[in-house]
Design an enzyme around this catalytic site. Structure first.
Site, mmCIF file in Angstrom:
data_model
loop_
_atom_site.group_PDB
_atom_site.id
_atom_site.type_symbol
_atom_site.label_atom_id
_atom_site.label_comp_id
_atom_site.label_asym_id
_atom_site.label_seq_id
_atom_site.Cartn_x
_atom_site.Cartn_y
_atom_site.Cartn_z
ATOM 1 N N ASN A 10 0.861 -1.193 0.000
ATOM 2 C CA ASN A 10 0.000 0.000 0.000
ATOM 3 C C ASN A 10 0.893 1.237 0.000
ATOM 4 O OD1 ASN A 10 -1.869 2.010 0.441
ATOM 5 N ND2 ASN A 10 -2.196 1.496 2.608
ATOM 6 N N LYS A 12 0.050 4.278 -0.317
ATOM 7 C CA LYS A 12 -0.631 5.479 0.208
ATOM 8 C C LYS A 12 -0.432 6.648 -0.774
ATOM 9 C CE LYS A 12 0.283 3.638 4.734
ATOM 10 N NZ LYS A 12 0.050 3.802 6.161
ATOM 11 N N HIS A 102 -9.476 1.277 4.855
ATOM 12 C CA HIS A 102 -8.195 1.489 5.543
ATOM 13 C C HIS A 102 -8.425 2.428 6.731
ATOM 14 C CE1 HIS A 102 -4.067 2.683 6.358
ATOM 15 N NE2 HIS A 102 -3.709 1.579 5.727
ATOM 16 N N GLU A 104 -6.861 4.865 7.733
ATOM 17 C CA GLU A 104 -6.674 6.292 7.412
ATOM 18 C C GLU A 104 -7.923 6.866 6.740
ATOM 19 O OE1 GLU A 104 -2.958 5.732 5.367
ATOM 20 O OE2 GLU A 104 -2.025 5.202 7.282
ATOM 21 N N GLU A 174 -5.397 -4.986 10.621
ATOM 22 C CA GLU A 174 -4.370 -3.968 10.833
ATOM 23 C C GLU A 174 -4.634 -3.243 12.151
ATOM 24 O OE1 GLU A 174 -2.381 -2.698 6.982
ATOM 25 O OE2 GLU A 174 -4.156 -1.456 7.167
ATOM 26 N N GLY A 180 2.477 2.267 10.672
ATOM 27 C CA GLY A 180 3.410 3.372 10.481
ATOM 28 C C GLY A 180 4.121 3.804 11.758
ATOM 29 N N SER A 220 3.508 -2.187 10.241
ATOM 30 C CA SER A 220 4.964 -2.172 10.391
ATOM 31 C C SER A 220 5.627 -3.498 9.998
ATOM 32 C CB SER A 220 5.352 -1.773 11.817
ATOM 33 O OG SER A 220 4.899 -0.450 12.095
HETATM 34 C C1 PEP Z 1 -0.730 0.242 5.969
HETATM 35 O O1 PEP Z 1 -0.705 1.377 5.542
HETATM 36 O O2 PEP Z 1 -1.679 -0.488 5.668
HETATM 37 C C2 PEP Z 1 0.376 -0.211 6.805
HETATM 38 C C3 PEP Z 1 0.282 -1.378 7.369
HETATM 39 O O3 PEP Z 1 1.443 0.655 6.952
HETATM 40 P P1 PEP Z 1 2.880 0.313 7.614
HETATM 41 O O4 PEP Z 1 3.331 -1.004 7.015
HETATM 42 O O5 PEP Z 1 3.744 1.438 7.231
HETATM 43 O O6 PEP Z 1 2.663 0.174 9.083
#
Ligand code: PEP
Length: 261
Positions: A10, A12, A102, A104, A174, A180, A220
């Site tokens: 992803n 973003k 997501h 976000e 998630e 992040g 992460s």
């Molecule tokens: C994500 O944006 O879905 C995500 C898991 O980000 P990160 O791997 O940076 O934590």
């Protein structure tokens, strides 16, 4: 038949269309150089909408096995919805996947489970696989309510989806506190919730459908931690944010099977 793992990057709101083609090209080379078996692990990138045509052109021209998709989709098929992108438009661009819900989008755009369920429906009805994101915030985990909270999201998002459509979806667990932040859930944390999601899918759609559906972990994920998470029974892949922007690192993540400790 066992589930083929999916590693989905992803991006973003990162990488313009020129950077996108360079990144996909580097990812492809890194995997090819390592004799990567694309039949054993599915590799997907999820670029911004403005990159999709360029990624499609590259993937088609070089006959790459990398697949791709969007980061969001409208619940509406067409019309006066300024700024929205329909599932049909994504299909025309060769997208296989689209992320819905997501954290976000939930946080910054007020997306509800009901809306996310509508987006997942719009995707499956158009032949795109939605990657449905669920997961709890830190305060909920601290109260020990993370499993119940996440299952309630599954119930709400999948509430309207019929038995024959649901198995076409992918779910991404998630935990928001791990996105992040560098704070990764332990393999046992990931398994606890992914296992509970599969049980809930079994009660909604039957054991066979639940067995077929892929459940990803996201938060992460890096080359250094992916193998132990992937070793868990109910984790079928990763939704990878930051680390997917570095093609060498993402290629290592896709090659998780080679570095299982
Ligand atoms: C994500 O944006 O879905 C995500 C898991 O980000 P990160 O791997 O940076 O934590």
């Amino acid at each position: 038949m066992s589930r083929i793992p999916l590693m989905a990057g992803n991006w973003k709101m990162n990488l313009d269309h020129l950077e996108a083609t360079a990144t996909v090209q580097r990812l492809h080379w890194a995997l090819q150089d390592a004799n990567f078996d694309f039949n054993a692990v599915e590799v997907a990138v999820l670029p911004p909408f403005t990159d999709l045509r360029s990624v499609q052109t590259l993937v088609d021209a070089d006959k790459m096995s990398i697949v791709y998709g969007g980061q969001d989709v409208s619940i509406n098929p067409a019309g006066a919805y300024t700024g929205e992108i329909s599932a049909r438009m994504l299909v025309k661009l060769g997208c296989k996947y689209v992320v819905v819900g997501h954290s976000e989008r939930r946080q910054f755009h007020g997306e509800t489970d009901k809306l996310i369920g509508g987006k997942a429906m719009a995707a499956v009805l158009s032949g795109i696989t939605p990657i449905v994101c669920v997961g709890e915030a830190l305060a909920i985990r601290k109260r020990g309510e993370h499993v119940a909270y996440t299952l309630a999201q599954i119930d709400a998002v999948f509430g309207e989806m019929a038995q024959d459509l649901a198995p076409r979806a992918v779910i991404a667990y998630e935990p928001i506190w791990a996105i992040g932040t560098g704070e990764v859930a332990t393999p046992a944390d990931a398994q606890e919730v992914c296992g509970a999601i599969r049980e809930r899918l079994a009660s909604l759609y039957g054991r066979q459908a639940a067995w077929q559906m892929r459940i990803l972990y996201g938060g992460s994920v890096k080359a250094s931690n992916v193998a132990s998470i992937m070793a868990e029974a109910d984790v079928d892949g990763g939704l990878v944010g930051g680390a997917s922007l570095d093609p060498a690192e993402f290629a290592k993540i896709c090659r998780f099977a080679e570095h299982i400790a």
